[in-house]
Design an enzyme around this catalytic site. Structure first.
Site, mmCIF file in Angstrom:
data_model
loop_
_atom_site.group_PDB
_atom_site.id
_atom_site.type_symbol
_atom_site.label_atom_id
_atom_site.label_comp_id
_atom_site.label_asym_id
_atom_site.label_seq_id
_atom_site.Cartn_x
_atom_site.Cartn_y
_atom_site.Cartn_z
ATOM 1 N N PRO A 127 0.821 -1.226 0.000
ATOM 2 C CG PRO A 127 -0.937 -1.610 1.504
ATOM 3 C CD PRO A 127 0.369 -2.189 1.028
ATOM 4 C CG ASN A 128 2.114 3.028 3.127
ATOM 5 O OD1 ASN A 128 1.161 3.686 2.703
ATOM 6 N ND2 ASN A 128 2.162 2.562 4.357
ATOM 7 C CD1 TRP A 155 -0.275 -1.940 -6.214
ATOM 8 C CD2 TRP A 155 -2.437 -2.225 -6.686
ATOM 9 N NE1 TRP A 155 -0.939 -0.830 -5.772
ATOM 10 C CE2 TRP A 155 -2.268 -0.976 -6.041
ATOM 11 C CE3 TRP A 155 -3.719 -2.613 -7.071
ATOM 12 C CZ2 TRP A 155 -3.340 -0.112 -5.768
ATOM 13 C CZ3 TRP A 155 -4.781 -1.766 -6.803
ATOM 14 C CH2 TRP A 155 -4.579 -0.544 -6.161
ATOM 15 C CB THR A 157 -0.356 -9.752 -11.728
ATOM 16 O OG1 THR A 157 -0.302 -8.333 -11.887
ATOM 17 C CG2 THR A 157 -0.890 -10.383 -13.003
ATOM 18 N NE ARG A 263 -16.865 5.690 -39.491
ATOM 19 C CZ ARG A 263 -18.053 5.733 -38.900
ATOM 20 N NH1 ARG A 263 -18.889 4.713 -39.023
ATOM 21 N NH2 ARG A 263 -18.410 6.769 -38.178
ATOM 22 C CD GLN A 332 -8.699 11.235 -31.587
ATOM 23 O OE1 GLN A 332 -8.757 10.882 -30.411
ATOM 24 N NE2 GLN A 332 -9.306 12.316 -32.031
ATOM 25 C CB ILE A 333 -8.292 5.472 -36.126
ATOM 26 C CG1 ILE A 333 -6.941 6.140 -36.421
ATOM 27 C CG2 ILE A 333 -8.864 4.823 -37.390
ATOM 28 C CD1 ILE A 333 -5.810 5.173 -36.752
ATOM 29 C CD GLU A 359 6.590 -6.380 -14.320
ATOM 30 O OE1 GLU A 359 5.824 -5.496 -13.879
ATOM 31 O OE2 GLU A 359 6.264 -7.563 -14.346
#
Lengths: 377, 86
Positions: A127-128, A155, A157, A263, A332-333, A359
């Site tokens: 946590p810290n 965290w 994984t 598109r 964005q595209i 990492e």
């Protein structure tokens, strides 16, 4: 330096690609939404020999060379960054255990890790404590022939389902590393939900409350837990994250090329619009440059060159940034379609952000890279 | 400057990449010079293993084995089973 893949490496890449396209790509958005990958997939990865694949044959692993390993990580990472992250952390634990574990612990755990029957996970962050790994607060107190661990890890994984945790803790102020089994007394696991990226990576918090492990479970010695044990794991982790970022970028490129071809706006496919072409060109250049950096790092690792350390760091730095930029452009595209629920490019964007953090964050790499002396190519 | 043998010379050449503009002496404590952190630590292990064809193991992890050119040279000699300086 020959950067051409061998026929065996090309064949392996085809096998990785076919598996990823058939078994992962069609389901990755659903797993992202459900925040889990299925056990059947993990079992299949194990059967293929892709969990612990860099472990040598004598340790029960597939013994993949570093280039072939990179190709595996790229293909799995192209399909699903959460699945890729399982390979990354599992392999980091196996690699560190083989390098610094005591013989009895190696013999006990490496074969099952190499077959993917047991899953490894890394418990470094707290946590810290994030980037400043040497400041971990978890404590390990020697008590007879065992150590008693107390503290909290965050965290982790695949912490929700891992069987073996590489836990970093301080022994009398000195950083050390311990292999902790899931059923160790005093260890409890709390799932973390709702992450921004790699949502299916089944993160967890580890609560260590008087968690007792045998003395032999320590990897290396007190004082060397971060500088040697974590560093061993993290070097492989950076290599894996670099290749995984190339995979994300390749996925962004393929999705963008397809969308831009189909598109039509202002009477022409998006691909004919110069500003879209500029984004595609940058993605193409970056994915090729990133892959070359990864190949260079892998080439140096394969011959155990000390320069591999810095080259791998550069590869991780470049590729994670390039993936984040490419994923942003891919969204964005596609405009609103790219922001829609279950949009793969939206997933790539969220997952690519994670790559700039794990990492060693981009900023940590920026602090470190100028300190190295880079030999001429 | 004290005379140094080939092993010490190779170690000095490697370490000099990290201690630029400093003429590192065989007995000098590299930990007292700064920049000995996890960035150097594993590269040093990789260098010793590759250059001298040996494996640094769990029991070799002692800061005193890596403290100076002389100390690293002695570790290499010990791993090879020959007297230091030979």
């Amino acid at each position: 330096m020959n950067l051409d893949l061998t026929p065996a490496q090309r064949a392996a890449r085809e096998r990785f690609r076919a598996f990823a396209n058939e078994r992962i790509v069609p389901f990755a958005d659903a797993w992202d939404r459900e925040e889990a990958i299925p056990r059947e997939l993990i079992a299949a990865l194990g059967r293929e020999g892709w969990l612990g694949s860099i472990l040598p044959a004598e340790a029960g692993g597939a013994g993949l060379d570093r280039i072939t390993y990179g190709l595996l990580i790229e293909e799995i990472g192209r399909a699903c960054s959460s699945t890729r992250s399982l390979l990354t952390v599992h392999d980091m634990v196996g690699h560190a255990l083989r390098r610094w574990g005591k013989p009895e612990i190696r013999e006990r755990h490496l074969p099952a890790l190499a077959r993917g029957e047991r899953l490894g996970a890394l418990a470094l962050s707290e946590p810290n404590v994030g980037s400043d790994a040497a400041s971990i607060e978890t404590q390990a107190v020697e008590d007879g022939e065992s150590f008693v661990l107390s503290g909290r890890k965050k965290w982790t994984t695949f912490g929700q389902i891992a069987d073996l945790f590489l836990v970093f803790a301080k022994v009398a102020g000195q950083p050390a590393a311990f292999l902790v089994e899931r059923d160790a007394p005093g260890l409890s696991i709390v799932p973390i939900h709702g992450m921004h990226g790699t949502r299916a990576a089944m993160l967890a918090e580890l609560h260590l409350e008087g968690c007792r492990v045998p003395g032999a479970a320590m990897l290396g010695r007190p004082g060397f837990g971060i500088s040697h044990v974590a560093a061993t794991a993290l070097e492989l982790g950076r290599y894996s994250v670099a290749w995984g970022s190339v995979g994300i970028l390749q996925a962004c490129l393929e999705a963008s090329q397809k969308y831009a071809a189909e598109r039509v706006q202002f009477g022409a496919p998006l691909a004919e619009h110069p500003l879209i072409r500029a984004m595609l060109a940058e993605m193409i250049a970056n994915v090729r440059a990133g892959r070359l950096l990864c190949l260079r790092a892998g080439f140096l690792q394969e011959r155990s060159d000390p320069a591999a350390f810095a080259e791998t760091m550069v590869a991780k730095y470049f590729c994670s940034k390039a993936a984040a930029k490419g994923a942003s452009d891919a969204v964005q595209i596609q405009g609103a379609n790219g922001c829609a629920p279950d949009s793969p490019v939206a997933r790539y964007l969220r997952d690519s952000k994670v790559m700039e953090i794990i990492e060693g964050s981009t900023q940590i790499q920026q602090l470190a890279i100028p300190r190295f002396d880079f030999p001429e190519l | 400057m004290a005379e140094i043998n080939e092993t010490q010379s190779k170690i000095k050449e490697f370490l000099s990449r990290f201690f630029k503009n400093h003429d590192l002496q065989p007995g000098e404590d590299i930990f007292s010079l700064g920049f000995v952190n996890s960035l150097l630590a594993m590269q040093l292990v990789a260098f010793v293993e590759k250059e001298f064809d040996l494996t640094v193991e769990d029991e070799d992890l002692d800061l005193d084995n890596f403290r100076s050119i002389d100390a690293i040279s002695a570790l290499i000699a010990k791993k090879r089973g020959v007297p230091a300086g030979a």
